[in-house]
Design an enzyme around this catalytic site. Structure first.
Site, PDB file in Angstrom:
ATOM      1  N   LYS A 162       0.842  -1.204   0.000  1.00 45.33           N
ATOM      2  CA  LYS A 162       0.000   0.000   0.000  1.00 45.33           C
ATOM      3  C   LYS A 162       0.869   1.243   0.000  1.00 45.33           C
ATOM      4  CE  LYS A 162      -3.875  -1.871   2.742  1.00 45.33           C
ATOM      5  NZ  LYS A 162      -4.955  -1.685   1.762  1.00 45.33           N
TER       6      LYS A 162
ATOM      7  N   ARG B 236     -10.225 -11.641   1.904  1.00 38.33           N
ATOM      8  CA  ARG B 236     -11.081 -12.692   1.336  1.00 38.33           C
ATOM      9  C   ARG B 236     -10.359 -14.042   1.335  1.00 38.33           C
ATOM     10  NH1 ARG B 236     -11.499  -9.273  -4.117  1.00 38.33           N
ATOM     11  NH2 ARG B 236     -11.332  -7.642  -2.541  1.00 38.33           N
TER      12      ARG B 236
HETATM   13  N1  BES Z   1      -8.005  -3.900   4.659  1.00 36.06           N
HETATM   14  C1  BES Z   1      -8.218  -3.439   3.343  1.00 36.06           C
HETATM   15  C2  BES Z   1      -9.535  -2.666   3.179  1.00 36.06           C
HETATM   16  C3  BES Z   1      -9.709  -1.392   3.968  1.00 36.06           C
HETATM   17  C4  BES Z   1      -9.561  -0.165   3.336  1.00 36.06           C
HETATM   18  C5  BES Z   1     -10.070  -1.413   5.295  1.00 36.06           C
HETATM   19  C6  BES Z   1      -9.743   1.004   4.041  1.00 36.06           C
HETATM   20  C7  BES Z   1     -10.252  -0.234   6.008  1.00 36.06           C
HETATM   21  C8  BES Z   1     -10.098   0.977   5.372  1.00 36.06           C
HETATM   22  C9  BES Z   1      -8.250  -4.617   2.378  1.00 36.06           C
HETATM   23  O1  BES Z   1      -7.462  -5.686   2.719  1.00 36.06           O
HETATM   24  C10 BES Z   1      -7.746  -4.132   1.060  1.00 36.06           C
HETATM   25  O2  BES Z   1      -6.607  -3.768   0.978  1.00 36.06           O
HETATM   26  N2  BES Z   1      -8.608  -4.160   0.048  1.00 36.06           N
HETATM   27  C11 BES Z   1      -8.252  -3.738  -1.261  1.00 36.06           C
HETATM   28  C12 BES Z   1      -8.807  -4.758  -2.238  1.00 36.06           C
HETATM   29  C13 BES Z   1      -8.299  -4.604  -3.630  1.00 36.06           C
HETATM   30  C14 BES Z   1      -6.821  -4.873  -3.675  1.00 36.06           C
HETATM   31  C15 BES Z   1      -9.034  -5.576  -4.521  1.00 36.06           C
HETATM   32  C16 BES Z   1      -8.851  -2.371  -1.507  1.00 36.06           C
HETATM   33  O3  BES Z   1      -9.952  -2.102  -1.011  1.00 36.06           O
HETATM   34  O4  BES Z   1      -8.200  -1.560  -2.141  1.00 36.06           O
HETATM   35 MN    MN Z   2      -5.463  -5.500   1.996  1.00 36.60          MN
END
Ligand code: BES
Ligand code: MN
Ligand code: ZN
Length: 493
Positions: A274, A348
């Site tokens: 990230k 997931r």
């Molecule tokens: N933990 C994150 C989602 C999240 C985002 C939680 C903001 C709390 C606040 C999750 O694991 C994630 O990174 N999701 C990605 C999915 C994508 C890579 C398909 C996302 O939402 O960008």
């Molecule tokens: Mn994630």
């Protein structure tokens, strides 16, 4: 906070502050009596527009010896005809935050006297407990001057009995302790709340509340074939775990409700790392797990007459030489193969193994998972509602009703088959991430592939687990979302 009950009349009770509710468009008996004792000061505040009685407003005044109470806290309840439990809960939360601001540590609440005698006491008690939360374990300076609430005295309504009020306070206290456990777990940083810490928390709950607890460690996960959970945890020095916590309130009768919570103790994104800005918030990626633990604690304390099993897949998502990489293919516990196209779609992955495990091991009547699953859910619903998806109309509708009653809002998103198109892989059965469009739904669709015919619902709490601003019943930070919703659902079953 300590809560005791008194049958004293509000105008005769000595306290540092008496909290009363005020309507925008009506004056009740208590208001009129206080106003008379203060020579019309309250009416003056209304006339001078210094206080309106609108919801989410408060006003603290000194009584200068005209009442046994040193101060009077006026709390806006909005329009009389619109008063309900939600408003009262909100008003109580606002009141207690105003009292914290003024450093008034003990007070007497008469707020509930404005509402329905059957339900008002619980709402006020709940709002007070929820709104008084604070987390300052890591602040080392000025500890002695730090503000702490001493306690609230609930003034009994006319004809109310101590016994009955005491029982309501006890029930509310048990639920709010569950919420606070969830909040504490989310508030602590990722270097403290590790997968081992979550396991230990579950273990301690089991000891205190006579639950049974089992922790599956890395070797066991590998032996069982929980390769999706293992793949996510492989890049971290903290090993992944599967926590199973069972509460049997109905003995051998009846299949359990399975609650599954995402327990990523920190989500760096892994190899698909990230951006740095705001990454610290990813310590909250175990809020689903926290909600499951809080719910089990509350359910056990309330001795709910049903069987529950809490299942928490937990891991830390980190980049490393051993971490899984984009392009890797793994075989999940269910046998479905998954091509990892983004290591940041890790929630997931750990959930799909946990859902399959829950379904095949416990044959649950109902399965509900909670997860800070997608940023897309935050884009869609902001911070006002959790995303709700499921494969069973009756379950989804009961969750909506429970949400309405307890004030933890949810909003349903569809799970039509067409959403699955982008999750098809060229090399494996599924990919773990498709296009960005409809991101919370495609994540929900992915989970759906692992629940079979079990009645199932999924709550995406990415936008609701943490709040950057203070809300009436939830100071800034961890909200403990999910606990009250699930308890409300389970009590209504
Ligand atoms: N933990 C994150 C989602 C999240 C985002 C939680 C903001 C709390 C606040 C999750 O694991 C994630 O990174 N999701 C990605 C999915 C994508 C890579 C398909 C996302 O939402 O960008
Ligand atoms: Mn994630
Ligand atoms: Zn995550």
């Amino acid at each position: 906070m300590k809560i005791d009950i008194s049958s004293a009349a509000p105008l005769k009770h000595a306290t540092a502050a008496l909290v009363i509710g005020c309507f925008e468009d009506a004056r009740d008996e208590l208001f009129t009596a206080c106003d008379a004792a203060l020579d019309g000061c309250l009416e003056r505040l209304f006339v001078g527009r210094e206080f309106s009685g609108k919801i989410n407003t408060t006003r603290l005044i000194h009584t200068l010896g005209r009442l046994p109470a040193e101060r009077l806290l006026l709390v806006g309840l909005g329009k009389k005809g619109e008063l309900d439990e939600g408003r009262l809960r909100q008003a109580a939360g606002n009141a207690v935050q105003a009292l914290r601001g003024a450093r008034v540590a003990s007070f007497a609440a008469a707020l509930h006297l404005a509402g329905n005698p059957e339900t008002a006491l619980e709402a006020v008690c709940e709002g007070t407990l929820l709104g008084s939360y604070s987390f300052d374990e890591y602040k080392t300076r000025d500890r002695d001057e730090r503000f702490r609430f001493e306690g609230m005295t609930l003034l009994l309504p006319k004809g109310g009995t101590r016994k009955e009020a005491g029982a309501r306070v006890a029930v509310t206290g048990a639920i709010c302790r569950g919420v606070d456990l969830a909040r504490d777990l989310v508030s602590h940083p990722g270097n403290v709340v590790t997968t081992g810490y979550l396991a230990e928390t579950a273990w301690n709950l089991a000891t205190c509340h006579k639950l049974s607890c089992k922790i599956l460690e890395m070797d066991e996960l590998e032996r069982l074939g929980m390769n999706a959970l293992v793949a996510v945890g492989k890049g971290s020095a903290e090993p992944p775990r599967l926590i199973v916590l069972e509460y049997r309130g109905a003995g051998d009768k009846g299949r359990p409700v399975a609650l599954v919570g995402k327990g990523i103790t920190f989500d760096s994104g892994g190899i698909s790392i990230k951006p740095g800005a705001g990454m610290e918030e990813m310590k909250t990626d175990m809020a689903g797990a926290a909600a499951v633990l809080g719910t089990l604690e509350a359910a056990a304390a309330l001795r709910l007459p049903l069987n529950l099993v809490g299942i928490i897949p937990t891991a830390e998502n980190m980049p490393d030489g051993k971490a899984c990489k984009p392009g890797d293919v793994l075989t999940s516990l269910s046998g479905l193969t998954i091509e990892i196209t983004n290591t940041d779609a890790e929630g997931r992955l750990i959930l799909c193994d946990a859902l399959h495990y829950a379904r095949t091991t416990y044959k649950p009547a109902v399965m509900i998972d909670l997860a800070t699953l997608t940023g897309a859910c935050v884009v869609a619903l902001g911070h006002e509602a959790s995303g709700l998806m499921g494969n069973d109309r009756r379950l989804v509708e009961s969750l909506k009703r429970a949400a309405e009653r307890c004030g933890e809002r949810v909003w349903e998103l569809p799970l039509w088959d067409e959403y699955g198109e982008t999750m098809k892989s060229d090399i494996a059965d599924l990919k773990n991430s498709g296009s960005r469009d409809g991101g919370s739904i495609t994540a929900g669709w992915f989970l759906k592939q692992f629940v079979g015919k079990t009645r199932w619902a999924h709550l995406d709490i990415a936008g609701t687990a943490w709040s950057d601003k203070a809300r009436p019943c939830s100071p800034k930070g961890a909200t403990g979302v999910g606990v009250r919703l699930l308890i409300e659902y389970l009590r209504g079953k």
